[in-house]
Design a protein around this motif. Structure first.
Motif, mmCIF file in Angstrom:
data_model
loop_
_atom_site.group_PDB
_atom_site.id
_atom_site.type_symbol
_atom_site.label_atom_id
_atom_site.label_comp_id
_atom_site.label_asym_id
_atom_site.label_seq_id
_atom_site.Cartn_x
_atom_site.Cartn_y
_atom_site.Cartn_z
ATOM 1 N N ASN A 69 0.840 -1.195 0.000
ATOM 2 C CA ASN A 69 0.000 0.000 0.000
ATOM 3 C C ASN A 69 0.874 1.243 0.000
ATOM 4 O O ASN A 69 1.709 1.421 0.902
ATOM 5 N N LYS A 71 0.240 5.181 -0.012
ATOM 6 C CA LYS A 71 -0.872 6.116 0.152
ATOM 7 C C LYS A 71 -0.358 7.495 0.555
ATOM 8 O O LYS A 71 0.555 7.624 1.364
ATOM 9 N N GLU A 73 -2.049 11.538 1.482
ATOM 10 C CA GLU A 73 -3.255 12.345 1.669
ATOM 11 C C GLU A 73 -2.874 13.708 2.240
ATOM 12 O O GLU A 73 -2.032 13.813 3.134
ATOM 13 N N ASN A 132 -1.900 -1.361 -3.984
ATOM 14 C CA ASN A 132 -2.792 -0.206 -3.937
ATOM 15 C C ASN A 132 -1.992 1.085 -3.879
ATOM 16 O O ASN A 132 -1.141 1.248 -2.989
ATOM 17 N N SER A 134 -2.784 5.274 -3.823
ATOM 18 C CA SER A 134 -3.841 6.277 -3.739
ATOM 19 C C SER A 134 -3.247 7.642 -3.407
ATOM 20 O O SER A 134 -2.281 7.750 -2.639
ATOM 21 N N SER A 135 -3.835 8.667 -4.007
ATOM 22 C CA SER A 135 -3.433 10.053 -3.790
ATOM 23 C C SER A 135 -4.688 10.886 -3.584
ATOM 24 O O SER A 135 -5.502 11.031 -4.500
ATOM 25 N N ILE A 136 -4.852 11.420 -2.371
ATOM 26 C CA ILE A 136 -6.065 12.152 -2.005
ATOM 27 C C ILE A 136 -5.685 13.570 -1.597
ATOM 28 O O ILE A 136 -4.855 13.769 -0.713
ATOM 29 N N ALA A 178 -1.542 9.476 -8.976
ATOM 30 C CA ALA A 178 -1.134 8.135 -8.556
ATOM 31 C C ALA A 178 -0.712 7.410 -9.828
ATOM 32 O O ALA A 178 -1.498 7.293 -10.773
ATOM 33 N N ASN A 195 -4.785 -1.459 -7.859
ATOM 34 C CA ASN A 195 -5.665 -0.290 -7.824
ATOM 35 C C ASN A 195 -4.860 0.998 -7.775
ATOM 36 O O ASN A 195 -3.959 1.148 -6.937
ATOM 37 N N VAL A 197 -5.730 5.118 -7.541
ATOM 38 C CA VAL A 197 -6.817 6.070 -7.317
ATOM 39 C C VAL A 197 -6.244 7.456 -7.029
ATOM 40 O O VAL A 197 -5.375 7.620 -6.163
ATOM 41 N N GLU A 199 -7.838 11.330 -6.236
ATOM 42 C CA GLU A 199 -9.060 12.089 -5.969
ATOM 43 C C GLU A 199 -8.694 13.479 -5.452
ATOM 44 O O GLU A 199 -7.798 13.627 -4.627
ATOM 45 N N ALA A 306 -4.532 9.190 -12.724
ATOM 46 C CA ALA A 306 -4.134 7.832 -12.334
ATOM 47 C C ALA A 306 -3.705 7.138 -13.618
ATOM 48 O O ALA A 306 -4.505 7.004 -14.551
#
Length: 372
Positions: A69, A71, A73, A132, A134-136, A178, A195, A197, A199, A306
């Motif tokens: 993972n 991640k 944020e 996974n 992810s970038s928030i 991402a 995955n 992602v 957002e 992404a």
């Protein structure tokens, strides 16, 4: 070889600012002249620049038996208020009285962040688990610029002038991605997914009211400019607002050198102007889109992506790429002006004016893709 890999980066930069100014002057006279003069200004200038990243880069071999993972944020926020009030009162029972009140409130805020999770130029083997990334990004600006100016005078002859102005300038931009690039990815077990992602929820809320009251002359002006995306750049202009050219032709450019629009460059697109004594460039209405066009903003959209590029991916599970952007601007801009004149034995004249200018722009680049 790890049983599980978790790489995380989190940021929550916060600015809370309150700027307040107030001025009060009151005079009275019985047989002579009375005068009151007040001026106040409130300004709030705030910036957040952040680089928040989580990644695997230039790694020859990375192995994990379980999930990987990566991640990142960010939840940057600016909550800024600039509030000002100016009151001038004068009274003379047997003579003249003069009162003048001026007030200006300015709030200028900017968020420019790079928020990314990625694998670059690396080899990753996930024996039995998911991958996974992810970038928030949640950037928000909430601002209020409030101005109140009041002047009142009474006497055998009286002059009262009030002017109020409120300005809010807000800007959010940056990158939010991402991705996997120039890498080799192996996911061994079946039914384990990959995955990616990205957002982004950029939000600007601006409340800009101005109230001006004068018993003779009154002027109230409110200005709001809110931009998501775009970028300011250096631009060589023909003139600055400090200059007083004798002529101004269509195509000429002017750089503003005073707050709150300091650094902005506008191109004149109206009919030619001339004044032998020199044109007043500070007093031009640069918000008039029939006469002026801003030229120092370049295309630089808020980027939300992404993607997989120039990489080898081997997985028997699902491959999921998602990019989502929700950009929102909410602006409430109002100006009120009241001028009241009274006369017991002679004539009375009052002049009032109010103006509002609002400019809102959103430019985003949202993309999910596999290439190479």
């Amino acid at each position: 070889q790890a049983e599980r890999i978790d790489i995380e980066a989190n940021a929550a930069s916060t600015i809370e600012a309150l700027s307040f100014s107030g001025a009060l002057a009151a005079t009275s006279g019985k047989d002579g002249a009375a005068g009151s003069f007040t001026g106040s200004g409130a300004a709030s200038y705030n910036k957040i620049y952040s680089n928040v990243e989580a990644y695997i880069q230039d790694a020859q071999t990375v192995q994990s038996t379980g999930d990987v993972n990566i991640k990142v944020e960010d939840s940057s926020s600016i909550d800024a208020n600039a509030i000002g009030a100016s009151v001038a009162l004068s009274s003379s029972s047997g003579g003249s009285s003069v009162s003048i009140s001026i007030q200006v409130s300015i709030a200028k805020n900017e968020i420019n962040n790079i928020v990314q999770s990625y694998i670059d130029n690396s080899s990753l083997n996930v024996a039995d688990g998911e991958l996974n990334l992810s970038s928030i990004e949640k950037a928000s600006i909430n601002t209020k610029a409030i101005g109140v100016a009041v002047s009142y005078s009474s006497g055998e002859s009286s002059i009262s002038v009030s002017g109020g102005g409120s300005v809010a300038l807000n800007h959010i931009t940056g990158k939010n991605n991402a991705f996997i690039k120039d890498s080799i990815i192996e996911i061994g077990a079946s039914d384990n997914d990959l995955n990616l992602v990205a957002e982004n929820t950029a939000n600007i809320k601006a409340i800009v009211p101005t109230v001006s009251f004068g018993s003779g002359a009154s002027l109230g002006i409110s200005v709001a400019r809110n931009i998501i995306g775009w970028n300011s750049n250096d631009y060589t202009a023909d003139y600055t607002t400090a200059g007083t050219p004798a002529t101004l032709s269509s195509g000429d450019t002017v750089k503003i050198t005073t707050d709150p629009l300091d650094g902005d460059v506008y191109k004149y697109i109206g009919s030619g102007l001339s004044d032998a004594d020199g044109l007043d460039l500070i007093g031009q209405n640069y918000g008039d889109r029939t006469a002026w066009e801003q030229v120092n903003l370049s295309d630089s959209p808020l980027e939300v992506m992404a993607y997989i590029q120039d990489s080898s991916i081997n997985t028997s599970g699902d491959l999921y790429l998602k990019s989502r952007s929700e950009a929102n601007i909410e602006a409430i801009v109002a100006a009120g002006s009241a001028a009241i004149a009274m006369s017991k034995d002679g004539s009375a004249v009052s002049v009032g004016g109010a103006g509002v200018y609002t400019e809102n722009k959103i430019q985003t680049y949202v993309k999910s893709y596999i290439s190479g």
